[in-house]
Design a protein around this motif. Structure first.
Motif, mmCIF file in Angstrom:
data_model
loop_
_atom_site.group_PDB
_atom_site.id
_atom_site.type_symbol
_atom_site.label_atom_id
_atom_site.label_comp_id
_atom_site.label_asym_id
_atom_site.label_seq_id
_atom_site.Cartn_x
_atom_site.Cartn_y
_atom_site.Cartn_z
ATOM 1 N N ASN A 194 -17.824 27.132 20.911
ATOM 2 C CA ASN A 194 -17.160 28.403 22.373
ATOM 3 C C ASN A 194 -16.738 30.094 21.902
ATOM 4 O OD1 ASN A 194 -14.927 28.504 20.861
ATOM 5 N ND2 ASN A 194 -13.489 27.395 22.184
ATOM 6 N N GLU A 195 -17.047 30.329 22.681
ATOM 7 C CA GLU A 195 -16.931 32.145 22.204
ATOM 8 C C GLU A 195 -15.770 32.235 20.423
ATOM 9 O OE1 GLU A 195 -16.153 34.474 25.336
ATOM 10 O OE2 GLU A 195 -14.613 32.480 26.261
ATOM 11 N N GLY A 196 -14.787 31.511 20.354
ATOM 12 C CA GLY A 196 -13.808 31.933 19.563
ATOM 13 C C GLY A 196 -14.465 31.293 17.824
ATOM 14 N N GLU A 197 -15.112 29.628 18.460
ATOM 15 C CA GLU A 197 -14.841 29.051 18.044
ATOM 16 C C GLU A 197 -16.512 29.863 16.452
ATOM 17 O OE1 GLU A 197 -13.508 25.534 19.047
ATOM 18 O OE2 GLU A 197 -15.851 25.812 19.678
ATOM 19 N N ALA A 198 -17.609 30.321 17.539
ATOM 20 C CA ALA A 198 -19.143 31.210 17.348
ATOM 21 C C ALA A 198 -18.190 32.384 16.312
ATOM 22 C CB ALA A 198 -19.555 32.060 18.671
ATOM 23 N N SER A 199 -17.433 32.843 16.574
ATOM 24 C CA SER A 199 -17.304 34.130 16.313
ATOM 25 C C SER A 199 -16.243 33.756 14.389
ATOM 26 C CB SER A 199 -15.548 35.207 16.555
ATOM 27 O OG SER A 199 -16.306 35.148 18.189
ATOM 28 N N VAL A 200 -15.665 32.691 14.826
ATOM 29 C CA VAL A 200 -15.184 32.982 13.543
ATOM 30 C C VAL A 200 -16.764 32.031 12.558
ATOM 31 C CG1 VAL A 200 -13.893 30.386 11.853
ATOM 32 C CG2 VAL A 200 -12.660 31.753 13.927
ATOM 33 N N SER A 202 -19.710 32.492 12.953
ATOM 34 C CA SER A 202 -20.938 33.545 12.103
ATOM 35 C C SER A 202 -20.325 34.699 11.812
ATOM 36 C CB SER A 202 -21.677 33.910 13.987
ATOM 37 O OG SER A 202 -20.726 34.641 14.932
ATOM 38 N N GLY A 203 -18.776 35.267 11.741
ATOM 39 C CA GLY A 203 -18.449 36.517 11.444
ATOM 40 C C GLY A 203 -19.220 37.482 12.745
ATOM 41 N N VAL A 204 -19.538 37.274 13.902
ATOM 42 C CA VAL A 204 -19.864 38.254 14.687
ATOM 43 C C VAL A 204 -19.004 37.669 16.262
ATOM 44 C CG1 VAL A 204 -21.789 38.754 17.145
ATOM 45 C CG2 VAL A 204 -22.029 37.844 14.217
ATOM 46 N N THR A 205 -17.952 38.607 16.397
ATOM 47 C CA THR A 205 -17.098 38.787 17.291
ATOM 48 C C THR A 205 -17.733 39.257 18.916
ATOM 49 O OG1 THR A 205 -15.438 40.541 17.088
ATOM 50 C CG2 THR A 205 -15.039 40.590 19.043
ATOM 51 N N VAL A 206 -17.382 37.402 19.168
ATOM 52 C CA VAL A 206 -18.168 36.860 20.737
ATOM 53 C C VAL A 206 -17.379 37.226 22.144
ATOM 54 C CG1 VAL A 206 -18.716 35.637 22.300
ATOM 55 C CG2 VAL A 206 -19.224 35.216 19.426
ATOM 56 N N ASP A 207 -17.723 38.433 22.910
ATOM 57 C CA ASP A 207 -17.314 38.450 23.711
ATOM 58 C C ASP A 207 -18.329 38.887 24.797
ATOM 59 O OD1 ASP A 207 -18.124 40.904 23.311
ATOM 60 O OD2 ASP A 207 -15.916 41.943 22.868
ATOM 61 N N SER A 208 -18.945 38.796 24.589
ATOM 62 C CA SER A 208 -20.259 38.344 25.905
ATOM 63 C C SER A 208 -21.410 37.485 26.130
ATOM 64 C CB SER A 208 -20.454 40.959 26.016
ATOM 65 O OG SER A 208 -21.209 40.393 25.053
ATOM 66 N N PRO A 209 -22.609 37.464 26.096
ATOM 67 C CA PRO A 209 -23.515 36.889 26.702
ATOM 68 C C PRO A 209 -24.612 38.247 25.221
ATOM 69 C CG PRO A 209 -23.077 37.413 28.218
ATOM 70 C CD PRO A 209 -21.581 37.982 28.577
ATOM 71 N N GLU A 210 -24.474 38.960 25.320
ATOM 72 C CA GLU A 210 -24.966 39.628 24.290
ATOM 73 C C GLU A 210 -24.342 39.509 22.717
ATOM 74 O OE1 GLU A 210 -25.556 40.663 28.179
ATOM 75 O OE2 GLU A 210 -23.930 40.933 27.312
ATOM 76 N N SER A 211 -23.303 39.823 23.029
ATOM 77 C CA SER A 211 -22.859 38.997 21.153
ATOM 78 C C SER A 211 -23.266 38.066 20.717
ATOM 79 C CB SER A 211 -21.104 39.557 21.634
ATOM 80 O OG SER A 211 -20.101 39.247 22.275
ATOM 81 N N ALA A 212 -22.414 37.011 22.152
ATOM 82 C CA ALA A 212 -22.798 35.788 21.494
ATOM 83 C C ALA A 212 -24.814 35.195 20.737
ATOM 84 C CB ALA A 212 -22.755 34.591 22.515
ATOM 85 N N LEU A 213 -25.529 35.710 21.977
ATOM 86 C CA LEU A 213 -26.430 35.988 21.018
ATOM 87 C C LEU A 213 -26.815 36.161 20.155
ATOM 88 C CD1 LEU A 213 -30.154 35.435 21.548
ATOM 89 C CD2 LEU A 213 -29.769 37.222 22.525
ATOM 90 N N ALA A 214 -25.921 37.467 19.436
ATOM 91 C CA ALA A 214 -26.230 38.073 17.956
ATOM 92 C C ALA A 214 -25.769 36.551 17.388
ATOM 93 C CB ALA A 214 -25.022 39.273 18.261
ATOM 94 N N ALA A 215 -24.370 36.137 17.808
ATOM 95 C CA ALA A 215 -23.988 34.981 16.566
ATOM 96 C C ALA A 215 -24.845 33.899 16.680
ATOM 97 C CB ALA A 215 -22.743 34.847 17.769
ATOM 98 N N ALA A 216 -25.471 33.567 17.933
ATOM 99 C CA ALA A 216 -26.483 32.416 17.960
ATOM 100 C C ALA A 216 -27.508 32.818 16.982
ATOM 101 C CB ALA A 216 -27.028 31.947 18.821
ATOM 102 N N ALA A 217 -28.530 33.950 16.497
ATOM 103 C CA ALA A 217 -29.179 34.094 16.097
ATOM 104 C C ALA A 217 -27.959 33.954 14.185
ATOM 105 C CB ALA A 217 -29.551 35.787 16.434
#
Length: 314
Positions: A194-200, A202-217
């Motif tokens: 989820n967004e919190g787990e993706a943040s932890v 990846s090190g990328v703060t996830v709070d939008s679809p755009e930042s989720a894409l950066a974390a996924a990358a």
């Protein structure tokens, strides 16, 4: 003509994970630190991410086997009985004589948001020896799904076993406490934070679809193959191998309780993948099931049946 998963050959899903009894309190809002807040209702509800995902996959069309561990107590007996009522094979669910069944304290507010504290109990007794003893159960599956509410070495052993047998491996890295080793990421076909787990992770703060894409990358750079970031009411971001990121908006519903929504999505997606549906169909199916779940209270009590979920189009 459209068809459901149940109208095709149902696939097989094996779940390695936690089995908890959820102690659910409903309150007007989530309490602040140090605050005592009057709740409205209390209930014991079957849960645990492993159990929830097993129930979701079973109700949504798959043949499911569970590898887990409960305590020798009433909570454990109730959890296993509930899994069996949903047609889940529990022959690989052990009973530990020393530890109590895992529990989760969940507070749900009027907006449907929740706060959760987990005590692992017998989930911590699920060891690599259980994976060795039940490797046939993994071999017989089309899809293996794991989470992180049981010991990490057990999860990795299960993923490696599934990889040896050429099975689809799904890892829901929850809860996430830090980045995962590269060999873990490379072992999973689908990583679903989820967004919190993706943040932890990846090190990328996830709070939008755009930042989720950066974390996924970033997670792809770390070794992940296909990354699916769940964003709650903002939908799902998928970054698949060889493709650009794709955002799937969430269906609009009036949320009552978000408990187990992510587990319902994962279970539905795994049922769809096991039934040989495409990733696009699997994501949409998981979303539809999760959207129904948030309109109901509880964990496993909120998970819909296959006939309730919109049909796939051929």
């Amino acid at each position: 003509m459209s068809t459901t998963a149940g109208e095709r050959d149902a696939g097989r899903v094996t779940v390695v994970g936690s089995l908890n009894m959820d102690l659910v309190i409903r309150a007007p809002r989530l309490p602040s630190a140090g605050e005592t807040l009057a709740g409205r209702t209390f209930a014991n509800v079957a849960g645990g991410k492993g159990g929830n995902q097993a129930v979701a996959a079973a109700r949504l069309g798959a043949h499911v086997a569970m590898i887990g561990c409960v305590g020798n107590d009433e909570n454990g007996a109730q959890l296993v009985a509930g899994l069996r009522r949903d047609g889940i094979d529990c022959s690989a669910v052990a009973t530990d004589a020393a530890l109590p069944t895992g529990v989760a304290m969940i507070v749900v507010d009027d907006a449907g948001q929740n706060a959760i504290v987990i005590v692992a109990g017998s989930n911590g007794a699920l060891t690599t020896s259980a994976i060795a003893a039940h490797e046939k159960t993994i071999e017989q599956a089309d899809v293996l799904v794991c989470q992180l509410e049981v010991p990490g070495e057990t999860v990795f052993a299960a993923m490696r076993a599934a990889r040896r047998h050429g099975r689809i491996v799904v890892l829901n890295p929850a809860p996430a406490t830090g980045p995962l080793p590269r060999d873990w990421l490379e072992c999973a076909d689908y990583l679903i934070p989820n967004e919190g787990e993706a943040s932890v992770l990846s090190g990328v703060t996830v709070d939008s679809p755009e930042s989720a894409l950066a974390a996924a990358a970033e997670l792809r750079e770390q070794g992940a193959r296909n990354v699916i970031v769940t964003l709650g009411e903002r939908g799902v971001l998928v970054l698949a191998e060889g493709e650009a990121g794709k955002h799937y908006p969430a269906p609009k519903v009036a949320a009552v309780d978000t408990t187990a929504a992510g587990d319902t999505f994962v279970g539905g997606l795994c049922a769809a993948l096991a039934a040989k549906r495409s990733l696009d169909e699997a994501v949409r199916f998981g979303q539809a099931a999760a959207a129904l779940s948030v309109t109901r209270a509880g964990a496993q009590t909120s998970i819909p049946a296959l006939h309730e979920v919109p049909r796939w189009a051929d």
